[in-house]
Design an enzyme around this catalytic site. Structure first.
Site, PDB file in Angstrom:
ATOM      1  N   ASN A   1       0.863  -1.187   0.000  1.00  0.00           N
ATOM      2  CA  ASN A   1       0.000   0.000   0.000  1.00  0.00           C
ATOM      3  C   ASN A   1       0.897   1.234   0.000  1.00  0.00           C
ATOM      4  O   ASN A   1       1.533   1.535   1.002  1.00  0.00           O
ATOM      5  CB  ASN A   1      -0.887  -0.039   1.262  1.00  0.00           C
TER       6      ASN A   1
ATOM      7  N   LYS B   1       0.050   4.286  -0.192  1.00  0.00           N
ATOM      8  CA  LYS B   1      -0.570   5.466   0.429  1.00  0.00           C
ATOM      9  C   LYS B   1      -0.412   6.689  -0.492  1.00  0.00           C
ATOM     10  O   LYS B   1      -0.435   6.535  -1.704  1.00  0.00           O
ATOM     11  CB  LYS B   1       0.014   5.706   1.821  1.00  0.00           C
TER      12      LYS B   1
ATOM     13  N   HIS C   1      -9.521   1.171   4.855  1.00  0.00           N
ATOM     14  CA  HIS C   1      -8.236   1.336   5.543  1.00  0.00           C
ATOM     15  C   HIS C   1      -8.426   2.260   6.748  1.00  0.00           C
ATOM     16  O   HIS C   1      -9.213   3.213   6.683  1.00  0.00           O
ATOM     17  CB  HIS C   1      -7.205   1.912   4.575  1.00  0.00           C
TER      18      HIS C   1
ATOM     19  N   GLU D   1      -6.790   4.648   7.835  1.00  0.00           N
ATOM     20  CA  GLU D   1      -6.592   6.081   7.549  1.00  0.00           C
ATOM     21  C   GLU D   1      -7.836   6.685   6.903  1.00  0.00           C
ATOM     22  O   GLU D   1      -8.131   7.866   7.104  1.00  0.00           O
ATOM     23  CB  GLU D   1      -5.333   6.264   6.677  1.00  0.00           C
TER      24      GLU D   1
ATOM     25  N   GLU E   1      -5.400  -4.898  10.644  1.00  0.00           N
ATOM     26  CA  GLU E   1      -4.383  -3.861  10.819  1.00  0.00           C
ATOM     27  C   GLU E   1      -4.653  -3.118  12.115  1.00  0.00           C
ATOM     28  O   GLU E   1      -5.434  -2.145  12.127  1.00  0.00           O
ATOM     29  CB  GLU E   1      -4.424  -2.878   9.649  1.00  0.00           C
TER      30      GLU E   1
ATOM     31  N   GLY F   1       2.472   2.306  10.680  1.00  0.00           N
ATOM     32  CA  GLY F   1       3.435   3.392  10.501  1.00  0.00           C
ATOM     33  C   GLY F   1       4.137   3.809  11.779  1.00  0.00           C
ATOM     34  O   GLY F   1       4.756   4.859  11.838  1.00  0.00           O
TER      35      GLY F   1
ATOM     36  N   SER G   1       3.392  -2.061  10.255  1.00  0.00           N
ATOM     37  CA  SER G   1       4.840  -2.107  10.443  1.00  0.00           C
ATOM     38  C   SER G   1       5.471  -3.461  10.090  1.00  0.00           C
ATOM     39  O   SER G   1       6.378  -3.922  10.775  1.00  0.00           O
ATOM     40  CB  SER G   1       5.219  -1.674  11.864  1.00  0.00           C
TER      41      SER G   1
END
Ligand code: PGA
Length: 220
Positions: free
Chosen positions: A6, A8, A76, A78, A142, A148, A178
């Site tokens: 991904n 991003k 996701h 985010e 996740e 991150g 991560s």
């Protein structure tokens, strides 16, 4: 094993450097065509729940298919955290994408506060309650606190969450948060871990290649 990168909102590596890797790439929309043209298995990072309409800034499943894109991430953390994505919009996007013929990687996971309050199971149950099994649906666990941050779930935590997810929906489950070349092998060796969704480490060709190689060494 399924390994997905991904990118991003980063430009990401040269797609030609990834040719031959057994992996999915999820670049930003502006790089989808480059990745498709390089022959990579290419997924978008999001997809809308309608095929067309007055939805400025959104992209639909038929538009992605027209480009040669074969799947999309959905939900996701985010998107949930910064763009108001809810369990309902995740369900709508997932359903529309699957019906249109895209593959979907739907993401779930708890925040640090939710884990510390002992709510991980409830959060995963709630997030999954709106999804139905489908042959082209893959899930990604996740934990938000691991994305991150350099903090990875222990292999035992991943295994436990994946077992719960699999008991609720029969689908492959990727771990994300991560994942790096030095922890990939142990995470992927867990029996309920079917692959990885890799963010930061997918931007670097060498580290993404090393993760794909670690996955290839796991006996199926
Ligand atoms: P990370 O991101 O590997 O940089 O933690 C994972 C993801 O957000 O998919």
């Amino acid at each position: 094993m399924i390994i997905a990168g991904n990118w991003k909102m980063f430009r990401g590596p040269d797609p030609h450097a990834l040719v031959g890797l057994d992996a999915i790439v999820c670049p930003p929309y502006t790089r989808l065509r480059d990745c498709v043209e390089a022959g990579l298995t290419t997924y978008a990072q999001n997809v809308h729940w309608e095929p067309e309409g007055a939805y400025t800034g959104e992209i639909s499943a038929p538009m992605l298919l027209e480009l040669g894109v074969t799947g999309s991430l959905v939900g996701h953390s985010e998107r949930r955290q910064y763009f108001g994505e809810t369990d309902e919009t995740v369900a709508g996007r997932t359903r529309a994408a699957l019906e249109a013929g895209l593959n979907v990687i739907a993401c779930v996971g708890e925040t640090l506060e939710e884990r510390e309050r002992g709510e991980t199971d409830d959060v995963l149950r709630r997030q999954l309650s709106v999804l139905e099994p489908h042959p082209n649906l893959v899930l990604a666990y996740e934990p938000v606190w691991a994305i991150g941050t350099g903090r990875t779930a222990t292999p035992e935590m991943a295994q436990e969450a994946h077992e719960l997810i699999k008991s609720l929906i029969d689908a492959p489950v990727l771990y994300g948060g991560s994942v790096k070349p030095d922890n990939a092998a142990t995470l992927l060796a867990q029996p309920a871990v079917d692959g990885a969704l890799v963010g930061g480490a997918s931007l670097d060709v060498d580290s993404f290649t090393a993760i794909c190689q670690a996955a290839a060494r796991i006996p199926s």
